[in-house]
Motif scaffolding. Structure first.
Motif, PDB file in Angstrom:
ATOM      1  N   THR A 138      -3.148  15.457  13.144  1.00  0.00           N
ATOM      2  CA  THR A 138      -2.685  16.753  13.630  1.00  0.00           C
ATOM      3  C   THR A 138      -3.383  17.125  14.931  1.00  0.00           C
ATOM      4  O   THR A 138      -4.582  17.406  14.937  1.00  0.00           O
ATOM      5  CB  THR A 138      -2.955  17.858  12.581  1.00  0.00           C
ATOM      6  OG1 THR A 138      -2.360  17.496  11.337  1.00  0.00           O
ATOM      7  CG2 THR A 138      -2.393  19.185  13.049  1.00  0.00           C
ATOM      8  N   PRO A 139      -2.644  17.141  16.054  1.00  0.00           N
ATOM      9  CA  PRO A 139      -3.241  17.638  17.298  1.00  0.00           C
ATOM     10  C   PRO A 139      -3.412  19.151  17.230  1.00  0.00           C
ATOM     11  O   PRO A 139      -2.653  19.846  16.539  1.00  0.00           O
ATOM     12  CB  PRO A 139      -2.209  17.252  18.366  1.00  0.00           C
ATOM     13  CG  PRO A 139      -0.917  17.150  17.624  1.00  0.00           C
ATOM     14  CD  PRO A 139      -1.251  16.726  16.225  1.00  0.00           C
ATOM     15  N   ARG A 140      -4.399  19.653  17.935  1.00  0.00           N
ATOM     16  CA  ARG A 140      -4.701  21.090  17.915  1.00  0.00           C
ATOM     17  C   ARG A 140      -4.513  21.694  19.301  1.00  0.00           C
ATOM     18  O   ARG A 140      -4.496  20.987  20.312  1.00  0.00           O
ATOM     19  CB  ARG A 140      -6.146  21.302  17.456  1.00  0.00           C
ATOM     20  CG  ARG A 140      -6.431  20.764  16.057  1.00  0.00           C
ATOM     21  CD  ARG A 140      -5.961  21.702  14.999  1.00  0.00           C
ATOM     22  NE  ARG A 140      -6.743  22.931  15.031  1.00  0.00           N
ATOM     23  CZ  ARG A 140      -6.510  23.984  14.245  1.00  0.00           C
ATOM     24  NH1 ARG A 140      -5.525  23.964  13.389  1.00  0.00           N
ATOM     25  NH2 ARG A 140      -7.270  25.062  14.338  1.00  0.00           N
ATOM     26  N   MET A 141      -4.423  23.009  19.343  1.00  0.00           N
ATOM     27  CA  MET A 141      -4.201  23.682  20.611  1.00  0.00           C
ATOM     28  C   MET A 141      -5.352  23.475  21.594  1.00  0.00           C
ATOM     29  O   MET A 141      -5.163  23.528  22.809  1.00  0.00           O
ATOM     30  CB  MET A 141      -3.978  25.182  20.367  1.00  0.00           C
ATOM     31  CG  MET A 141      -2.654  25.511  19.683  1.00  0.00           C
ATOM     32  SD  MET A 141      -1.220  24.978  20.631  1.00  0.00           S
ATOM     33  CE  MET A 141      -1.388  25.986  22.105  1.00  0.00           C
ATOM     34  N   ASP A 142      -6.555  23.241  21.076  1.00  0.00           N
ATOM     35  CA  ASP A 142      -7.705  23.043  21.968  1.00  0.00           C
ATOM     36  C   ASP A 142      -7.841  21.600  22.451  1.00  0.00           C
ATOM     37  O   ASP A 142      -8.798  21.258  23.145  1.00  0.00           O
ATOM     38  CB  ASP A 142      -8.998  23.492  21.279  1.00  0.00           C
ATOM     39  CG  ASP A 142      -9.310  22.685  20.022  1.00  0.00           C
ATOM     40  OD1 ASP A 142      -8.555  21.741  19.697  1.00  0.00           O
ATOM     41  OD2 ASP A 142     -10.303  23.010  19.347  1.00  0.00           O
TER      42      ASP A 142
END
Length: 459
Positions: A298-302
């Protein structure tokens, strides 16, 4: 001037103030008597309060939250995925609310200019058994009207989207995205406050009693709580307690069942040097024998990438690590017949999850099925979340919404509504769930029957 005209004028005056000044006005002029109090400052509680006040701006509505901030637990400790509605049985409420919530969420994020990424999701089959289940998921997703869902037939097609991912077949959901759900909750709260709602943080509800004295007719419920044992009076209560929902229900005479059992999901963090290998969400094909989706990328916004989660029993309802222990809550969970039955049916799975939690290298086998180049030296321990899993006495996972009233003939019974289970994906579905909850509140409490139903558009 009519009462409605006066209220409208005051609302318009307030809506033209800067947000920080609106908060100041609300804090200085908090009214301790309310038409409705919503218990729980998670995303479902805040979205529901917002929706109710949007429909009925003449109401005095407050949110009470036991922590110092909103979205302190499930809403602020999740993977941040905007789900598209692939997994859920066609025709169910979960399927409908998720797809509806997907569209409402993107419209809201665009209007409020909240950052998000529509990075998509691959659900990847790595063997023939998984391929069969993947094809079933594809049919399910089409029946759920998941937008632009595509079946990929080869590894070459998969690698056009995720160059480092291997698999036999995959589902590609381009509408799946990522966002910071805690930030979204704050925007819901800002809408709510702008409309005149009050928010009380650091207010843990201790007790519900019938109001004494002359206000009993107007405000029959007294809520006791907060650090200073502050008293709030209200006509009606909506409880969206998340991890505490069964305990709140018990305070009003409801049975504890379905019981909330906390399951902790622990994530790993991918090293920065390997983050370029993950473009979007990569998920396994879920195994129907087990209640969880399995480990995923899961990639994150940061810019970080989370790997996981696993699923282990938390030793405390809000226990984010092994050292977080509440002996009373742990014994309460272990003695519950529903948990004993669930654990006995899934003993092997549960034991593997505990061992994987202790030894990071054992988690790599599941991850390397998709990205072989990632090794144990590329990961470290990351954050964790706790899922409020509602569990029946028979050991079945409660997979639907549960609403309940207090017991008995007192005003507590008919004026307190518990939303005891708002199943995943609650964040994606939050705006759609809020509409359903508001309908339920109107029906149960008769709100809107004798009043003007002017609606204010808060976005």
């Amino acid at each position: 001037m009519s009462k409605l005209a006066i209220i409208s004028k005051r609302f318009l005056q307030r809506s033209n103030l800067p947000i920080i000044q609106q908060r100041y006005v609300s804090l200085r002029n908090r009214n301790k008597d309310y038409d409705l109090i919503v218990i729980g400052g998670g995303i479902v509680g805040v979205a529901s309060a917002r929706e109710i006040l949007q429909r009925h701006p003449y109401l005095r509505v407050a949110i009470v939250e036991k922590e110092a901030k909103l979205a302190a637990h499930q809403s602020g400790h999740n993977s941040g995925v905007i789900h598209a509605g692939i997994y859920y049985k066609p025709g169910t409420l979960k399927a409908k609310l998720c797809v509806e919530g997907l569209h409402l969420t993107y419209a809201y994020l665009d209007k409020k200019k909240i950052p998000y990424k529509k990075c998509g999701k691959l659900i990847v089959a790595t063997d023939n058994d998984e391929v069969k289940r993947l094809l079933d998921l594809y049919e399910r997703g089409k029946k759920n009207n998941v937008p632009h869902l595509t079946l990929l037939h080869s590894e070459d097609e998969i690698q056009k989207i995720e160059p480092f991912c291997q698999g036999l077949k995959a589902l590609w959901s381009p509408e799946t995205g990522i966002v910071d759900w805690a930030q979204v909750t704050q925007h819901y709260a800002m809408d709510f406050k702008t409309a005149g709602g009050d928010i009380f943080c650091n207010y843990k509800v201790q007790q519900f009693t019938e109001t004494k004295g002359e206000k009993i007719a107007a405000y029959p419920i007294t809520i006791h709580g907060g650090r200073n044992h502050q008293i709030l009076l209200t006509k009606n209560v909506l409880a969206c307690g998340g991890l505490q929902s069964d305990l709140l229900a018990e305070k009003t005479g409801c049975p504890r069942e379905p019981r909330i059992i906390p399951f902790r999901g622990e994530y790993l963090l991918l090293a920065k040097e390997k983050q370029h290998m993950i473009k979007g969400n990569i998920y396994p094909v879920p195994d129907p024998r087990f209640p969880f989706l399995g480990v995923h990328f899961t990639p994150r916004m940061d810019g970080s990438v989370w790997l996981g989660p696993n699923a282990v029993l938390a030793f405390k309802r809000e226990g984010y690590k092994w050292s977080d222990v509440n002996i009373f809550e742990l014994i309460d969970a272990l003695r519950y017949p529903g948990f004993i039955k669930l654990a006995s049916k899934n003993f092997g799975f549960g034991l593997k999850e505990i061992i994987k939690s202790a030894f990071i290298n054992l988690q790599m086998k599941d991850l390397q099925k998709f990205i072989p180049e990632i090794t144990e030296y590329d990961v470290c321990r990351g954050p964790a979340g706790v899922r409020a899993q509602a569990l029946s006495l028979t050991g079945e996972l409660v997979d639907d919404f549960v609403f309940d009233h207090g017991a008995g003939r007192s005003p507590l019974a008919k004026r307190i509504l518990h939303c005891r289970n708002a199943p995943s994906p609650g964040a994606t579905s939050s705006l759609a769930i809020a509409k359903m909850v508001a309908d339920k509140v109107e029906l149960e409490f008769g709100i809107g029957n004798k009043h003007c139903n002017r609606t204010i558009n808060l976005g």
